[in-house]
Write an enzyme that holds these catalytic residues in place. Structure first.
Site, PDB file in Angstrom:
ATOM      1  CB  ILE A 294      35.567 120.981  33.228  1.00  6.10           C
ATOM      2  CG1 ILE A 294      34.968 120.916  34.640  1.00  6.10           C
ATOM      3  CG2 ILE A 294      35.983 119.579  32.771  1.00  6.10           C
ATOM      4  CD1 ILE A 294      33.643 120.205  34.737  1.00  6.10           C
TER       5      ILE A 294
ATOM      6  CG  ASN B  45      30.253 133.596  25.771  1.00 11.71           C
ATOM      7  OD1 ASN B  45      30.800 133.172  26.791  1.00 11.71           O
ATOM      8  ND2 ASN B  45      28.942 133.540  25.580  1.00 11.71           N
TER       9      ASN B  45
ATOM     10  CB  ALA C 150      30.047 126.585  25.962  1.00  7.27           C
TER      11      ALA C 150
ATOM     12  CE1 TYR D 277      23.883 121.974  33.976  1.00 13.30           C
ATOM     13  CE2 TYR D 277      23.526 120.321  35.681  1.00 13.30           C
ATOM     14  CZ  TYR D 277      24.347 120.909  34.735  1.00 13.30           C
ATOM     15  OH  TYR D 277      25.608 120.427  34.529  1.00 13.30           O
TER      16      TYR D 277
ATOM     17  CG  ASN E 103      29.427 116.434  43.154  1.00 17.06           C
ATOM     18  OD1 ASN E 103      28.682 115.517  42.805  1.00 17.06           O
ATOM     19  ND2 ASN E 103      28.988 117.491  43.805  1.00 17.06           N
TER      20      ASN E 103
ATOM     21  CG  PHE F 105      22.525 123.995  51.694  1.00 18.73           C
ATOM     22  CD1 PHE F 105      22.017 125.120  52.324  1.00 18.73           C
ATOM     23  CD2 PHE F 105      23.329 124.175  50.571  1.00 18.73           C
ATOM     24  CE1 PHE F 105      22.296 126.393  51.848  1.00 18.73           C
ATOM     25  CE2 PHE F 105      23.613 125.446  50.094  1.00 18.73           C
ATOM     26  CZ  PHE F 105      23.092 126.557  50.739  1.00 18.73           C
TER      27      PHE F 105
ATOM     28  NE  ARG G 245      25.378 115.826  45.689  1.00 21.58           N
ATOM     29  CZ  ARG G 245      24.319 115.421  46.395  1.00 21.58           C
ATOM     30  NH1 ARG G 245      24.354 114.273  47.049  1.00 21.58           N
ATOM     31  NH2 ARG G 245      23.236 116.154  46.445  1.00 21.58           N
TER      32      ARG G 245
ATOM     33  N   GLY H 209      16.044 120.009  45.853  1.00 21.31           N
ATOM     34  CA  GLY H 209      16.537 119.216  44.721  1.00 21.31           C
ATOM     35  C   GLY H 209      17.816 118.456  44.975  1.00 21.31           C
TER      36      GLY H 209
HETATM   37  N1  UDP Z   1      26.453 122.162  49.946  1.00 21.81           N
HETATM   38  C1  UDP Z   1      26.325 122.775  51.186  1.00 21.81           C
HETATM   39  N2  UDP Z   1      26.587 124.103  51.253  1.00 21.81           N
HETATM   40  C2  UDP Z   1      26.968 124.844  50.173  1.00 21.81           C
HETATM   41  C3  UDP Z   1      27.108 124.201  48.926  1.00 21.81           C
HETATM   42  C4  UDP Z   1      26.840 122.856  48.856  1.00 21.81           C
HETATM   43  O1  UDP Z   1      25.973 122.139  52.179  1.00 21.81           O
HETATM   44  O2  UDP Z   1      27.169 126.063  50.320  1.00 21.81           O
HETATM   45  C5  UDP Z   1      26.144 120.727  49.832  1.00 21.81           C
HETATM   46  C6  UDP Z   1      25.008 120.437  48.872  1.00 21.81           C
HETATM   47  O3  UDP Z   1      23.774 120.473  49.567  1.00 21.81           O
HETATM   48  C7  UDP Z   1      25.374 119.049  48.361  1.00 21.81           C
HETATM   49  C8  UDP Z   1      26.884 119.028  48.410  1.00 21.81           C
HETATM   50  O4  UDP Z   1      27.278 120.088  49.284  1.00 21.81           O
HETATM   51  O5  UDP Z   1      24.887 118.069  49.253  1.00 21.81           O
HETATM   52  C9  UDP Z   1      27.540 119.254  47.057  1.00 21.81           C
HETATM   53  O6  UDP Z   1      26.957 120.406  46.478  1.00 21.81           O
HETATM   54  P1  UDP Z   1      27.569 121.120  45.201  1.00 21.81           P
HETATM   55  O7  UDP Z   1      26.755 122.352  44.959  1.00 21.81           O
HETATM   56  O8  UDP Z   1      29.047 121.319  45.391  1.00 21.81           O
HETATM   57  O9  UDP Z   1      27.396 120.074  44.031  1.00 21.81           O
HETATM   58  P2  UDP Z   1      26.092 119.305  43.483  1.00 21.81           P
HETATM   59  O10 UDP Z   1      26.133 117.946  44.141  1.00 21.81           O
HETATM   60  O11 UDP Z   1      24.884 120.106  43.858  1.00 21.81           O
HETATM   61  O12 UDP Z   1      26.334 119.221  42.024  1.00 21.81           O
END
Ligand code: UDP
Length: 326
Positions: free
Chosen positions: A15, A35, A76, A143, A172, A210, A223, A286
């Protein structure tokens, strides 16, 4: 904005490098401190790059003695949620404690204002969507908490020392420079859009989807994907606002439009003209079902308007960037 001189900490990252590009296009002078632990020197399209840890008080003292900055942008940070759960110390050190060092140095040298990269992760599991800035902050992982603590420090420093700040709570971040000069290149990559596109090119294994059992219309998580150039423009407007005497505070930055993981996969397949290879995996720990921004405060107060709100366009830019790296 008149021509100004800005310090961009973490300006070689995803970014930050898009902000540096935008500042240079507006003919500002830019000094990047990075860095290169995650950033790339080649991503800094202009200005000067100093390769150094920012978490070094003697370094900051000498930097602020020898340079006159009109403002500081601070990008950073460590950003992998799962890693933050396993190694919280790393996150509180790199994201929270290091930023305290920066804030104290800025205070002592009377440097400001500051635009800080925060995150929608400060909200935790949403109680309602779209999420506005008044939504309770119940970050559910180290985080998110490491960023939330910085927001709290920023508020306390503003109250005690009149240090002006804006914290931008990103949803996102996605997409790339429309000319494909810079884009996302995390290592390891954990984000959906680059992983989907790299599954197509063969750079990555098939995308693991996921969770398909969320309480959403197609069962996959929703998202709010925001183009990285729109994030960059929000930073410049936030800085301008502070320079013109605006009150310190927090702003959401998102499109206000949610897309499911399935919709992202379909759009990526259409853009690349090739099906994203997918395997089905259980929910990732999470992940809230739905994260969508109410960004009306940024629109009304900062005058921010996203230029690339369309998901297809965001993925087209990400795809052009992916192809340029082969
Ligand atoms: N996601 C997924 N497979 C992956 C990475 C992400 O299904 O390999 C899903 C994740 O569970 C979430 C969405 O994509 O619902 C966005 O995830 P990302 O890690 O891009 O951003 P986050 O919302 O976690 O900041």
């Amino acid at each position: 904005m008149k021509t100004s001189t800005f310090l961009v900490i973490g300006g070689a990252g995803y970014i930050g490098s898009h902000l540096v590009k935008a500042l240079i296009e507006q003919e500002h002078r830019v000094l990047v401190v990075d860095n290169l632990s995650a950033g790339k020197a080649s991503a800094v399209l202009g200005g000067e790059l100093l390769v150094h840890d920012f978490d070094d008080r003697a370094f900051l003292d000498s930097l602020f003695k020898t340079h006159q900055f009109d403002g500081v942008f601070h990008f950073a940070s460590q950003i992998v949620v799962s890693e933050s759960v396993k190694d919280p110390g790393k996150y509180y050190r790199a994201n929270t404690a290091a930023t305290l060092t920066l804030l104290e140095a800025m205070r002592d040298h009377d440097v400001g204002p500051l635009v800080f990269s925060s995150t929608a992760a400060v909200y935790g599991e949403p109680q309602y969507t779209p999420i506005d800035e008044n939504h309770p902050t119940n970050a559910v992982n180290p985080y998110g908490r490491s960023k939330l603590m910085v927001e709290q420090m920023l508020q306390d420093f503003a109250n005690a020392y009149q240090q002006q700040y804006v914290a931008l709570r990103y949803f996102n971040a996605a997409g790339a420079d429309p000319q494909a000069r810079i884009g996302e290149q995390h290592n390891p990559e954990t984000h959906l859009i680059p992983l989907a596109l790299q599954a197509i090119t063969g750079k990555c294994p098939p995308l693991q989807l996921f969770g398909q059992d969320y309480d959403t219309p197609d069962g996959t998580c929703i998202r709010d994907y925001i183009h990285v150039d729109d994030l960059a423009s929000a930073h410049i407007l936030a800085m301008n606002y502070l320079i013109n005497g605006g009150d310190s505070g927090v702003f959401n930055i998102g499109n206000g439009q949610g897309y499911s993981v399935n919709e992202v996969i379909q759009t990526a397949s259409k853009v690349a003209e090739k099906q994203v290879p997918v395997t089905y995996a259980p929910r990732r720990a999470g992940d809230p079902a739905r994260l969508v921004a109410d960004a009306n405060r940024a629109k009304q107060v900062l005058g921010w308007q996203p230029k690339y709100a369309d998901l297809t366009l965001i993925i087209q830019h990400a795809w052009a960037w992916e192809k340029s790296r082969h």
